[in-house]
Design a protein around this motif. Structure first.
Motif, PDB file in Angstrom:
ATOM      1  N   LEU A 157      -5.910  -5.969   1.360  1.00  0.00           N
ATOM      2  CA  LEU A 157      -5.690  -4.857   0.434  1.00  0.00           C
ATOM      3  C   LEU A 157      -6.834  -3.851   0.527  1.00  0.00           C
ATOM      4  O   LEU A 157      -6.603  -2.637   0.470  1.00  0.00           O
ATOM      5  N   ARG A 173      -6.696  -2.387  -7.690  1.00  0.00           N
ATOM      6  CA  ARG A 173      -6.330  -1.002  -7.980  1.00  0.00           C
ATOM      7  C   ARG A 173      -6.422  -0.190  -6.693  1.00  0.00           C
ATOM      8  O   ARG A 173      -7.379  -0.325  -5.929  1.00  0.00           O
ATOM      9  N   ARG A 174      -5.436   0.637  -6.463  1.00  0.00           N
ATOM     10  CA  ARG A 174      -5.448   1.508  -5.292  1.00  0.00           C
ATOM     11  C   ARG A 174      -6.259   2.755  -5.633  1.00  0.00           C
ATOM     12  O   ARG A 174      -5.975   3.435  -6.604  1.00  0.00           O
ATOM     13  N   ARG A 205      -6.589  -1.285   3.074  1.00  0.00           N
ATOM     14  CA  ARG A 205      -5.486  -0.348   2.820  1.00  0.00           C
ATOM     15  C   ARG A 205      -5.723   0.509   1.582  1.00  0.00           C
ATOM     16  O   ARG A 205      -4.787   1.037   1.001  1.00  0.00           O
ATOM     17  N   GLY A 206      -6.974   0.613   1.174  1.00  0.00           N
ATOM     18  CA  GLY A 206      -7.318   1.540   0.099  1.00  0.00           C
ATOM     19  C   GLY A 206      -7.353   0.964  -1.298  1.00  0.00           C
ATOM     20  O   GLY A 206      -7.434   1.710  -2.265  1.00  0.00           O
ATOM     21  N   PHE A 207      -7.298  -0.350  -1.432  1.00  0.00           N
ATOM     22  CA  PHE A 207      -7.388  -0.962  -2.757  1.00  0.00           C
ATOM     23  C   PHE A 207      -8.835  -1.341  -3.058  1.00  0.00           C
ATOM     24  O   PHE A 207      -9.604  -1.659  -2.155  1.00  0.00           O
ATOM     25  N   HIS A 218      -1.682  -0.276  -9.401  1.00  0.00           N
ATOM     26  CA  HIS A 218      -2.177  -1.642  -9.232  1.00  0.00           C
ATOM     27  C   HIS A 218      -1.159  -2.531  -8.532  1.00  0.00           C
ATOM     28  O   HIS A 218       0.048  -2.305  -8.640  1.00  0.00           O
ATOM     29  N   ALA A 242       0.827  -1.205   0.000  1.00  0.00           N
ATOM     30  CA  ALA A 242       0.000   0.000   0.000  1.00  0.00           C
ATOM     31  C   ALA A 242       0.865   1.261   0.000  1.00  0.00           C
ATOM     32  O   ALA A 242       0.512   2.261  -0.621  1.00  0.00           O
TER      33      ALA A 242
END
Length: 155
Positions: free
Chosen positions: A131, A153-154, A134-136, A107, A99
């Motif tokens: 993930l 994808r973040r 953690r913002g994905f 990605h 992250a």
């Protein structure tokens, strides 16, 4: 022959070619070389904790855009948001570091060549959960050859 098939299937889902790619746990550099050939304008860096693996990866690589360095995946020596794409092929994902080094809208692709039978395997549910916190987002699970992969994808 289908060793990289799951990773390739995940990368097929990318709509935009990355400019900077990091391959974590690169070993002899097979995934880094794949990224280098697939994205001819990208800078690719492969990291592995084992200096001997890094030496072998360097020996097997003939592209100046694909470089290697010894580094611990738990403490990557890169700035926050440094990479558009981070790949892991049969590698333990250190979620916090992934992250940290993936740029916004970048990605991460996590592949396991033998699916659930891979000695280092993390189920897709856990990948999504860790993930996701953690913002994905925008997860895609793929299967190819004998293996599986997840692309995230973040946001």
């Amino acid at each position: 022959p289908d060793f990289l098939a799951p990773l390739e299937a995940a990368l097929d889902r990318l709509l935009v070619a990355p400019e900077r790619v990091l391959d974590v746990g690169t070993g002899t550099g097979a995934a880094a070389r794949l990224a280098g050939s697939r994205y001819p304008d990208a800078e690719v860096v492969g990291v592995d904790v084992a200096e001997r693996m890094v030496d072998e990866a360097r020996r097997l690589t003939d592209s100046p855009r694909v470089t290697y360095r010894a580094a611990d995946a738990e403490r990557l020596p890169f700035d926050d948001g440094s990479f558009d794409l981070v790949t892991l092929n049969n590698m333990i994902p250190f979620f916090g570091e992934l992250a940290r080094v993936v740029a916004p809208d970048g990605h991460v692709a996590v592949a396991f060549t033998g699916g659930a039978g891979t000695p280092i395997y993390v189920p897709p549910e856990r990948l999504r959960h860790e993930l996701g916190r953690r913002g994905f987002a925008e997860f895609a699970e793929v299967s190819a050859g004998r293996g599986t992969a997840l692309l995230a994808r973040r946001s």
